[in-house]
Design an enzyme around this catalytic site. Structure first.
Site, PDB file in Angstrom:
ATOM      1  N   GLY A  26       1.052  -1.319   0.026  1.00  0.00           N
ATOM      2  CA  GLY A  26      -0.126  -0.034   0.005  1.00  0.00           C
ATOM      3  C   GLY A  26       0.974   1.391  -0.002  1.00  0.00           C
ATOM      4  O   GLY A  26       2.086   1.035  -0.103  1.00  0.00           O
ATOM      5  N   LYS A  48       1.089  -9.626  -0.255  1.00  0.00           N
ATOM      6  CA  LYS A  48       0.398 -11.158   0.028  1.00  0.00           C
ATOM      7  C   LYS A  48      -0.556 -11.533  -1.378  1.00  0.00           C
ATOM      8  O   LYS A  48      -0.927 -12.529  -1.450  1.00  0.00           O
ATOM      9  CB  LYS A  48      -0.748 -10.782   1.077  1.00  0.00           C
ATOM     10  N   THR A  56      -5.252   0.556   0.154  1.00  0.00           N
ATOM     11  CA  THR A  56      -4.912   2.177  -0.301  1.00  0.00           C
ATOM     12  C   THR A  56      -5.732   2.154  -1.600  1.00  0.00           C
ATOM     13  O   THR A  56      -6.411   3.246  -1.773  1.00  0.00           O
ATOM     14  CB  THR A  56      -3.348   2.126  -0.872  1.00  0.00           C
ATOM     15  N   ARG A  57      -5.813   1.356  -2.414  1.00  0.00           N
ATOM     16  CA  ARG A  57      -6.545   1.673  -3.646  1.00  0.00           C
ATOM     17  C   ARG A  57      -8.106   1.695  -3.497  1.00  0.00           C
ATOM     18  O   ARG A  57      -8.735   2.305  -4.602  1.00  0.00           O
ATOM     19  CB  ARG A  57      -6.183   0.695  -4.742  1.00  0.00           C
ATOM     20  N   ALA A  59      -9.189   3.727  -0.963  1.00  0.00           N
ATOM     21  CA  ALA A  59      -9.457   5.115  -0.298  1.00  0.00           C
ATOM     22  C   ALA A  59     -10.202   6.023  -1.327  1.00  0.00           C
ATOM     23  O   ALA A  59      -9.711   6.102  -2.535  1.00  0.00           O
ATOM     24  CB  ALA A  59      -8.127   5.854   0.033  1.00  0.00           C
ATOM     25  N   GLY A  62      -9.386  11.122   0.275  1.00  0.00           N
ATOM     26  CA  GLY A  62      -8.253  11.855  -0.248  1.00  0.00           C
ATOM     27  C   GLY A  62      -7.083  11.777   0.920  1.00  0.00           C
ATOM     28  O   GLY A  62      -7.097  10.927   1.697  1.00  0.00           O
ATOM     29  N   ARG A 297     -15.760  11.487  13.045  1.00  0.00           N
ATOM     30  CA  ARG A 297     -16.396  10.351  12.622  1.00  0.00           C
ATOM     31  C   ARG A 297     -16.953   9.593  13.928  1.00  0.00           C
ATOM     32  O   ARG A 297     -18.078   9.073  13.418  1.00  0.00           O
ATOM     33  CB  ARG A 297     -14.942   9.560  12.089  1.00  0.00           C
ATOM     34  N   HIS A 358     -13.807   0.321   9.478  1.00  0.00           N
ATOM     35  CA  HIS A 358     -13.231   0.982   8.414  1.00  0.00           C
ATOM     36  C   HIS A 358     -11.648   1.089   8.802  1.00  0.00           C
ATOM     37  O   HIS A 358     -10.858   0.858   7.924  1.00  0.00           O
ATOM     38  CB  HIS A 358     -13.639   2.344   8.373  1.00  0.00           C
ATOM     39  N   ARG A 393      -8.897   8.251  14.286  1.00  0.00           N
ATOM     40  CA  ARG A 393      -8.314   9.003  13.358  1.00  0.00           C
ATOM     41  C   ARG A 393      -9.048   9.870  12.677  1.00  0.00           C
ATOM     42  O   ARG A 393     -10.345   9.688  12.224  1.00  0.00           O
ATOM     43  CB  ARG A 393      -7.897   8.026  12.318  1.00  0.00           C
TER      44      ARG A 393
HETATM   45  C1  SIN Z   1     -13.787   8.692   3.255  1.00  0.00           C
HETATM   46  O1  SIN Z   1     -13.529   8.940   2.023  1.00  0.00           O
HETATM   47  O2  SIN Z   1     -14.750   9.033   4.067  1.00  0.00           O
HETATM   48  C2  SIN Z   1     -12.690   7.851   3.899  1.00  0.00           C
HETATM   49  C3  SIN Z   1     -11.336   8.478   4.068  1.00  0.00           C
HETATM   50  C4  SIN Z   1     -10.576   8.086   5.390  1.00  0.00           C
HETATM   51  O3  SIN Z   1     -11.045   7.123   5.854  1.00  0.00           O
HETATM   52  O4  SIN Z   1      -9.652   8.831   5.715  1.00  0.00           O
END
Ligand code: SIN
Length: 557
Positions: A26, A48, A56-57, A59, A62, A297, A358, A393
């Site tokens: 990633g 793996k 990563t792909r 996401a 941003g 979040r 997530h 996060r």
């Molecule tokens: C999202 O686009 O809502 C996810 C972005 C993230 O998890 O940082």
């Protein structure tokens, strides 16, 4: 209770070596590999599945960085600390936000193309918890795919980086002084290497991503089975903050029986004006937080869960009809396609959403340069606990973490002068020869259901006790006595991670960030500590409390 100790005895069918081994492909692994190569070292990058298969792909939103004129690293720091619920390591966050803009510019130099505004500047948007527009995006809502494309292209163009695909990492190899000197791997050919073998190097970087598959519903791909955290535990490294599992508030709800990777609806959709409503059409986020639908979040996920419980609804709704067709087509093409595939047209319809797993805010504990508690072992990205996320996060800080700390790890490997050392099979500490029993993959679904119900968004002493008892029984009874396959090893890793996650969640008698205890609804000052766990060779867990500022090797307690 005994958690598996060594998956595979370190006898190898084949051996290979390099200056640095990077496990995972990633943003964190690829960045580290490129930065290490820039110092002239050889890199073996093992992954793996295929090189572009990780989280990563997927996401969408941003990369957060203080790139705008009206923004500053100090503002980004403040938002990150608030989201982190008092458990961030402030120094680590300061590094993230001050080195972030440069790291994004380097990514662009490696070929990543971000969306721009009519003046040609990077177009910046907003997500939950951010007080400024600071999210750089690409392809509208396909940022991860563009980051992955650019980095994979740069790695592929470098003959000094050898990529081995379909290589599941099993265990860490150490020398008799306890330093990391490689990993055992199971590779599914074709090629020179097939089956179990050893990759040797004086520096090993874990960049294996998260462990979303511990839960039944997650935005993570099938490869996210916690292999790095489980490996680190078996090797005796410290892990921290595993209880802080982030549930994304707006994951498309596909019905009660849906399982595995679920479609994400980016926070950026709310950043552009979409709002959450209940079955009666009421905007329930208005009274919840001063940032309403753009609250951090954890606040939004909890409000959705609460409203679901109050009204008996299976999900809430995201109303993005006000964005207009043009915005959906150009700004959110991936989400639009994903909705339409399922018979929902977000231009005219509400989108059913509910929280799903997530992101893992915790992981392998590192210092400010990615060093774990084992010499020669580094960790970067979601597998790591660098202290930048604390209890929750901040949106779009994850790709940034991979970029910033990948660079720092490359510098640390140089500073630690590890690659001057040559390691051979003769250096492997042969005392780790007893292979543990591996759990049968057949119990994976039961584990996921158990974790969803007992250790998901809502937790209590009772539910966590149930989870513990189930895991302990499964670990002692449901073992594979034959030759394990990839899925058995993965499920063993999931069980190992789940065991520690539940232990932490049980110990932490408070509600903070993404850890929500029904029986302890408030944050407690005495719990402004992080839980740090190591595992002994017999599988016993040892957990201690540390200040959020503590990092391996520091004086702070
Ligand atoms: C999202 O686009 O809502 C996810 C972005 C993230 O998890 O940082």
């Amino acid at each position: 209770m005994s958690v598996p100790g060594v998956l595979q005895a370190p006898t190898s069918g084949w051996t290979t070596s390099a200056d640095v081994i990077v496990v995972g492909s990633g943003v964190a692994g690829l960045t580290t590999a490129l930065r290490v190569r820039a110092q002239g070292k050889s890199v073996l990058l093992v992954t793996k599945a295929t090189v572009d298969e990780g989280s990563t792909r997927w996401a969408q939103g941003g990369i957060a960085a203080a790139l705008a004129d009206d923004d500053s690293p100090e503002d980004h720091l403040r938002d990150t600390l608030v989201a982190g619920g008092g458990l961030c390591n402030e120094e680590a966050v300061r590094i993230l936000v001050t080195e972030g803009p440069d790291a994004v510019r380097e990514l662009m130099a490696w070929g990543a193309r971000f969306d721009t505004d009519p003046t040609g500047s990077i177009s910046l948007t907003r997500e939950g918890g951010h007080h400024r527009n600071r999210i750089a995006h690409a392809g509208g809502d396909a940022t991860g795919a563009e980051v992955s494309r650019a980095l994979v292209a740069a790695v592929s163009a470098d003959p000094g980086i050898e990529v081995v695909e379909n290589a599941l990492v099993l265990d860490l190899l150490k020398d008799i002084d306890g330093a990391a000197i490689g990993v055992t791997l199971h590779v599914i050919g074709p090629g020179r290497r097939d089956g179990v073998g050893a990759a040797l190097a004086p520096a090993v970087v874990l960049a294996t991503g998260g462990f979303g598959q511990v839960f039944g519903q997650t935005t993570n791909p099938y490869v996210a089975t916690g292999d790095g955290v489980a490996l680190a535990l078996r090797a005796g490294a410290a892990v921290a903050d595993l209880e802080f599992v982030q549930f994304h508030p707006t994951v498309m709800w596909l019905g009660p029986l849906a399982q595995g990777q679920q479609p994400l609806v980016s926070e950026a959709v709310r950043g552009e004006g979409a709002v959450l409503v209940d079955d009666a059409g009421e905007r329930f986020m208005l009274g919840e937080h001063e940032m309403a639908d753009l609250a951090p979040r954890d606040v939004v996920a909890k409000a959705i869960r609460r409203r679901m419980r109050e009204t008996g609804a299976a999900h809430m709704w995201l109303d993005g009809r006000g964005l207009g067709a043009d915005m959906w087509v150009h700004r959110f093409p991936t989400i639009l396609a994903s909705c339409r595939l399922r018979g929902i047209d977000p231009v005219t319809d509400l989108i059913p959403v509910a929280p799903a797993q997530h992101y893992a805010s915790g992981g392998v504990l590192t210092d400010l340069d990615g060093r774990s508690t084992i010499p020669g072992l580094y960790a970067c990205g979601e597998v790591a606990c660098s202290g930048v996320h604390g209890a929750n996060r901040l949106a779009s800080n994850s790709l940034l973490e991979g970029l910033v700390f990948g660079r720092r790890i490359a510098s640390a490997i140089e500073a630690d002068q590890l690659s001057r050392r040559v390691v051979t099979e003769a250096d492997i500490d042969a005392r780790d020869t007893q292979r543990s029993l591996v759990v049968r993959n057949a119990i994976r679904r039961q584990l996921q259901q158990k974790m969803d119900v007992d250790a998901g968004v809502l937790r209590s002493a009772e539910s966590l006790d149930e989870a513990t008892q189930w895991i302990d029984a499964a670990l002692s009874g449901d073992v594979n006595r034959g030759t394990p396959c990839t899925e058995d090893w993965e499920t063993t890793n999931l069980m190992t991670v789940a065991r520690v996650l539940v232990e932490h969640a049980k110990l932490r008698e408070e509600t903070r960030g993404s850890h929500w205890r029904e029986d302890y609804p408030n944050a407690e000052e005495r719990w402004r500590v992080r839980l740090v766990t190591t595992m002994a060779k017999d599988g016993d867990l040892h957990t201690e409390r540390r200040s959020p500022e503590w990092v391996p090797g520091s004086e702070n307690t």
